[in-house]
Structures are given as C-alpha cells and as structure tokens.
Design a protein around this motif. Structure first.
Motif, PDB file in Angstrom:
ATOM      1  N   THR A 381       0.258  -1.840   2.343  1.00 22.17           N
ATOM      2  CA  THR A 381       0.049  -1.195   1.065  1.00 22.17           C
ATOM      3  C   THR A 381       1.623  -1.456   0.521  1.00 22.17           C
ATOM      4  OG1 THR A 381      -1.428   0.297   1.785  1.00 22.17           O
ATOM      5  CG2 THR A 381      -0.327   0.790  -0.448  1.00 22.17           C
ATOM      6  N   ASN A 382       1.829  -1.870  -0.583  1.00 15.56           N
ATOM      7  CA  ASN A 382       2.941  -2.146  -1.359  1.00 15.56           C
ATOM      8  C   ASN A 382       3.191  -1.365  -2.688  1.00 15.56           C
ATOM      9  OD1 ASN A 382       3.899  -4.251   0.491  1.00 15.56           O
ATOM     10  ND2 ASN A 382       2.875  -5.910  -0.584  1.00 15.56           N
ATOM     11  N   ALA A 383       4.527  -0.701  -2.788  1.00 15.36           N
ATOM     12  CA  ALA A 383       4.263   0.084  -3.963  1.00 15.36           C
ATOM     13  C   ALA A 383       4.509  -0.884  -5.159  1.00 15.36           C
ATOM     14  CB  ALA A 383       5.382   0.986  -3.912  1.00 15.36           C
ATOM     15  N   SER A 387       2.127   2.731  -8.817  1.00 16.67           N
ATOM     16  CA  SER A 387       1.026   2.652  -8.178  1.00 16.67           C
ATOM     17  C   SER A 387       1.197   1.979  -6.863  1.00 16.67           C
ATOM     18  CB  SER A 387      -0.358   2.098  -9.075  1.00 16.67           C
ATOM     19  OG  SER A 387       0.115   0.877  -9.458  1.00 16.67           O
ATOM     20  N   SER A 388       0.104   1.461  -6.195  1.00 14.97           N
ATOM     21  CA  SER A 388       0.406   0.580  -4.820  1.00 14.97           C
ATOM     22  C   SER A 388      -0.877  -0.221  -5.036  1.00 14.97           C
ATOM     23  CB  SER A 388       0.054   1.533  -3.676  1.00 14.97           C
ATOM     24  OG  SER A 388      -1.163   2.236  -3.711  1.00 14.97           O
ATOM     25  N   GLU A 389      -0.501  -1.426  -4.205  1.00 17.10           N
ATOM     26  CA  GLU A 389      -1.545  -2.402  -4.021  1.00 17.10           C
ATOM     27  C   GLU A 389      -1.797  -2.642  -2.405  1.00 17.10           C
ATOM     28  OE1 GLU A 389      -0.314  -5.993  -6.059  1.00 17.10           O
ATOM     29  OE2 GLU A 389       1.284  -6.358  -4.608  1.00 17.10           O
ATOM     30  N   THR A 390      -2.963  -3.168  -2.173  1.00 17.34           N
ATOM     31  CA  THR A 390      -3.184  -3.490  -0.711  1.00 17.34           C
ATOM     32  C   THR A 390      -3.119  -4.975  -0.704  1.00 17.34           C
ATOM     33  OG1 THR A 390      -4.578  -1.674  -0.518  1.00 17.34           O
ATOM     34  CG2 THR A 390      -4.703  -3.267   1.149  1.00 17.34           C
TER      35      THR A 390
END
Length: 591
Positions: A381-383, A387-390
């Motif tokens: 998971t990256n910020a 928000s964040s993305e997988t």
C-alpha cells in the motif's frame, strides 16, 4: 499427461541421480554393524531390506527410496505405520481438533516407553503428521438438499432465494425500464428483508469447471439478482466475475472447455515440474530457464494465459458492466496472507483494484498454487496525496512491509468464512469436489519437495512451511466440509431466523468423476460443467417435482454438439463460440 504418481517416481530418480555422488562420499554415515562387530558398508545397488552376511548374521540395509528420503530429510508415512491402522472417519469439528492434537497418541514418532510401559515425555510431543493426515477420512455429505426422495425438505436458503426472485419479478413487471434492461445488464434489487445473501465459489484449478456449471444453473433459474455479494477463491474468482457480468450460459464456461483446453503448453506445461523441484538442470529442454531465468523461470501453470490472454483479450470480461455492478453485487477476491497467516479479502471498495489489470493481479494471488504458478504476489500500500493505492509485485522473498500472497487454499478454500465475517446471513456455497470422497488427500513426496523449496528456500517463510508440512491447510478444508455437512441438514429454522447464519452447500453426488486440477481434456471439462449444472439445478429448483431432472436440463443447456466445433475457429471476442457455431449451422441449413 503424466499421473502424479509417475511424476513422483520421476522426481525420485532424478534426485537419486543428482545425489548419488554425495551419498557415496558419505557412505560411512550409513555403515551398519553386524552382531559380531563387523562394519559393513551399504551397496548402493542393493534393494532388499535384509541381506545375509558370511558369518550368518544379518545386516540391516536401507532401500534406495528410503535413503533418498533420508538424504532430503523427508519421511514416508507409508513406511512407518501408525500404532492403529486407519482410515479414521471424522464427522465433527471437535473430533477433528482432537485428531490433529493426537489425544489418543496414535501418531507419535517416538516409540520409546518408560518402565511402566507408557510413552516417554519426548515421545508424547512428536506427532507424525504425515501418518496422521494419511489416515484421516472426511467426506462431504450434502445430498439431502434437493433430494427427490425428500420432497418435503426445502432448505431455508432456497426458500429465501425464491421469495426474493418473486419480488424481483414483480418489480420488473411494474418497472418502466424494460427497454433499458434489454440493452444493459444491471441488478434489480429486491425489497429490503434484513438479509444478506452471499455466493461463495470454490475453485481448484480446472476443477472449477464444476462450479462454473453451478453458477450457470443459478442464472438459468433466474436467481442471479437475488445474490448480494460474490466471494471467490482461486479459480472461483474468475467464475464469479463472469457470473456478475451475466456472460452466461456459454460465454463464461467456454473459458474452461474451449480456451484453456486448447491452450497447449501456453497454459499448463508439465515438463516444468522438474524446475519446480529445483532440478531443471536434469532436463536439457529447460536449459534456457536454468541458465538465463534462474529466479524467474516459466512456471508449470502460467496464470497470465488465463488472466490476461483469456480474460482480457480472447474472452474478455465485460469490464464496463462489472465495474457498474460493484455497487450492487461486488466481487470479493480471496487470497492467503503468508506473513499475517490469514485470509485476505480484496475488492474495489477497499481500493485493491481499480481496473481489470489490477483485478487480474489480485486474482493471480488467489490462484497462485505454491511452487508451480510462479512467484508470490506481494501486496503493498502506497500513500498518494490524501489517499492510498494498492500495488501488486510478483517476486519471491520481496521483504519490506508488504504482504506476500498465495493461493486461497491455505486459509480460505471455500470462502464462506469471509462472507460470515462481513455479516452475511445466508451463504450459498458452491463446492468443486464431489461428496463421498476423502477431501483431505495424502500429501505426496512431490508436494513436500515443492513446498520446502517454495516456502523455505525461495521465500524464507518457515511458519507457513510448517503449517503446510503439518497438513493444517488440509485440516482447514476438512473443517469446512464438516461445518457444511451439518448446515445441509439445518432445515427446520425459518429463513427469517438469522441468529445463526444459514449455509447452503452444493456438491456433485458421490461416485461422480473428480476433475483433475490440471486436466486439459475438453470432454472431461465439459462433463464437469454439466455435472455442476445438474446438481445446482436439483438443489435450487423451487418445483420439487423437477428435482432429479438436473442431468436432463444440463444436456439441453450443454449438448454434445458443443464438442463438434473447433474452439480455435470461433474466436469472436464478444459472442459465445457455441452461439456463433449455431448461427453458422442455421445459415448452412437454410441454403
């Protein structure tokens, strides 16, 4: 295709050839002593268990097979019999827990006893899990559901499904959106009833063709809109996706009996089994992999053919419809977290995927059979701004703070547990293995070697390796089957009683042929689809007089002439191959 037994034998021959030089150098470690004190070295060509000596004493020798196993640090449960012979039938979860704890001391490796004749403390602690799993017997028993001999029995989940179906049909009749419905797929929502119905779909490699037939029966019976959410494990994720887009009755199942059976070695390449064992150097055909792809050689099971070539290109999933349906009938993709040691749920709402390529990566994790389907998928998971993305990274031993993922069979083979965790009150569970067969199976030496190499050598996951070595993934599967057996007989509660969840398992009858996980024959796969359709039809049809007619209906839905056309000839990406074939036959007959 070689049988698993043949592959295991081949593996032994290759292992022995690779290790014989080392064994000779360490032959002194295997020397035996006769009763007269004479030291005797073993003959590497001698295969008998006991050899006579010149002084009339006997010399205990070890078979080649056992020496190879000892060299690898493996034991063969067949050579060391348990104190009590099996199989041991287990029918309750309590019995299963006690069995794996070996409370009756049946499977202790140590034979030493104290002066009172009781096993020593050390002997009590070491359980021979190979013998334990090999002696266990757990079978599915759910045929009471939809039985033609018990027409008075209707499962509460079936009652709720048809109550919703009638409400939905009424809404459709009164709706003014019929013209829209004829052009676009959407779900007609039933009136609020305080229930949440989940569909849990088991996979199992090519065995998933059975559950593909089952979802087709659900669609045929008009029950597709009664489902609130779909959970898929392994290949069940792909089946669930085509169910959600309503690409049925033929388009979705054609993924199995048309696309995957005609893929050749692009999908399943059994010659790579030696590479999975780390013995690719023994096969000249794998020289390129061994020399140039030491860490990323092609796997036995190439999931990219299923999830990219098939699902995105040759038999594309209707992503526009799928994405829209996620608001009313979402897909939950299940995988096994190898670091957290638990089931992982991935879906669009969590941000696990935003497009079909990202979803395919999640599905790859769910379908990733350890050791034969490529490296683990690492979920990170990256910020990004607020928000964040997988992201998914396919790489062994990645490290860092990500979660390595593999096949859902480890922790969630039949994803009803996840459905209950997310507050489902009623779960329709589609099983791909028949009732009446031992679901625990026996762990082969071949599997042990692959697990050791994959989990220990390649990924340094000792806890997961021990989990697999002890057969605890088999215990999880056996527990699921026992729970579902009990739920199948829970007929007396009304569906409105949600204090305890209602589970409805569907499995093909005892005696049904079991499709192999890596089956590539077109006819066996089509027959598996038919059996799944027939059983789901009998279990779910509302008119009890129609019970037992599932096989007849399956033959009408999937007739023999499906096998008459060549899948490589009918390659439309927007229409069923069988539908194209029928249209061509119709035009030919009109000429």
């Amino acid at each position: 295709m070689h049988s698993l037994v043949h592959k295991e034998h081949l593996a032994f021959q290759c292992i022995h050839s690779a290790s014989i030089a080392r064994s000779r150098r360490t032959a002194s470690d295997h020397c035996t002593v006769t009763s007269s004190g004479r030291i005797v070295k073993p003959s590497f060509l001698h295969m008998s268990a006991i050899a006579p000596n010149q002084d009339n004493s006997t010399v205990q020798t070890v078979s080649k097979r056992k020496r190879v196993m000892n060299f690898l640090g493996l034991q063969n449960s067949k050579e060391e019999k348990p104190l009590e012979s099996g199989p041991f039938d287990v029918t309750t979860v309590k019995e299963l827990d006690e069995y794996f704890d070996d409370v009756k001391l049946r499977f202790r490796k140590g034979k030493s006893k104290n002066q009172a004749g009781a096993p020593t403390e050390k002997s009590r602690k070491v359980i021979d899990y190979d013998a334990l799993v090999a002696s266990l017997s757990v079978e599915g028993d759910t045929q009471i559901i939809g039985s033609a001999e018990h027409k008075d029995l209707v499962h509460p989940v079936v009652q709720l499904l048809h109550e919703r179906r009638r409400q939905i049909e009424k809404i459709k009749t009164e709706s003014e959106t019929d013209s829209v419905n004829s052009k676009h797929v959407y779900r007609t929502m039933p009136p609020e009833d305080g229930c949440r119905i989940a569909l849990a779909v088991e996979g199992g490699g090519m065995r998933g063709c059975v559950t593909a037939g089952m979802v087709t029966a659900i669609h045929h019976l008009g029950l597709e809109d009664t489902i609130d959410v779909v959970y898929g494990s392994s290949a069940g994720t792909v089946i669930g996706a085509y169910f959600i887009t309503r690409q049925l009755p033929w388009y979705g199942p054609e993924v199995y009996y048309d696309m995957l059976t005609s893929a050749g070695t692009d999908f399943i390449n059994t010659k790579r089994f030696l590479r999975a064992l780390g013995l690719g150097f023994l096969d000249p055909r794998l020289a390129k992999d061994v020399i140039f792809r030491r860490n990323h050689g092609k796997p036995v099971l190439d999931l990219s053919y299923l999830l990219r070539t098939t699902m995105q290109e040759n038999k594309p999933l209707d992503w526009e419809t799928f994405e829209r349906m996620q608001k009313v009938q979402p897909l939950k993709v299940m995988a096994s977290g190898l670091r957290s040691e638990k089931a992982i749920i991935m879906d669009m709402e969590r941000g696990s995927f935003r497009n079909i390529k990202e979803m395919a990566s999640c599905m790859q994790a769910s379908c990733l059979l350890p050791g034969v389907a490529g490296p683990v998928m690492n979920m990170k998971t990256n910020a990004v701004d607020d928000s964040s993305e997988t992201v998914m990274i396919p790489r062994n031993n990645e490290g860092g703070d990500g979660e390595p993922l593999a096949d859902s069979l480890l922790f969630e083979p039949m994803p009803y547990r996840a459905a209950l965790l997310e507050k489902a009150t009623h779960v329709l569970v589609l099983r791909s293995r028949p009732d009446g067969v031992d679901v625990t199976g026996k762990t082969s030496i071949f599997e042990k070697l692959i697990f050791r190499r994959f989990f220990l050598k390649k990924n340094s996951l000792r806890n997961i390796y021990e989990y697999m070595r002890k057969g605890l993934h088999k215990k999880r599967y056996a527990e699921d089957v026992i729970v579902l057996n009990e739920a199948a007989n829970d007929m007396n509660r009304p569906y409105s009683d949600t204090e305890k969840p209602h589970l409805l398992p569907i499995a093909v009858p005892p005696g049904s042929p079991e499709v192999k996980r890596l089956e590539t024959g077109r006819e066996p796969i089509l027959q598996g689809v038919r059996r799944g359709f027939a059983r789901a039809y009998d279990a779910l049809v509302e008119d009890v007089e129609q019970r037992g007619k599932g096989t007849e209906m399956a033959m009408k839905m999937f007739p023999d002439d499906i096998l008459d056309y060549d899948p490589k000839t009918y390659t439309s990406t927007h229409e069923s191959a069988y539908a194209s074939y029928l249209e061509e036959m119709k035009k030919s007959s009109e000429k």
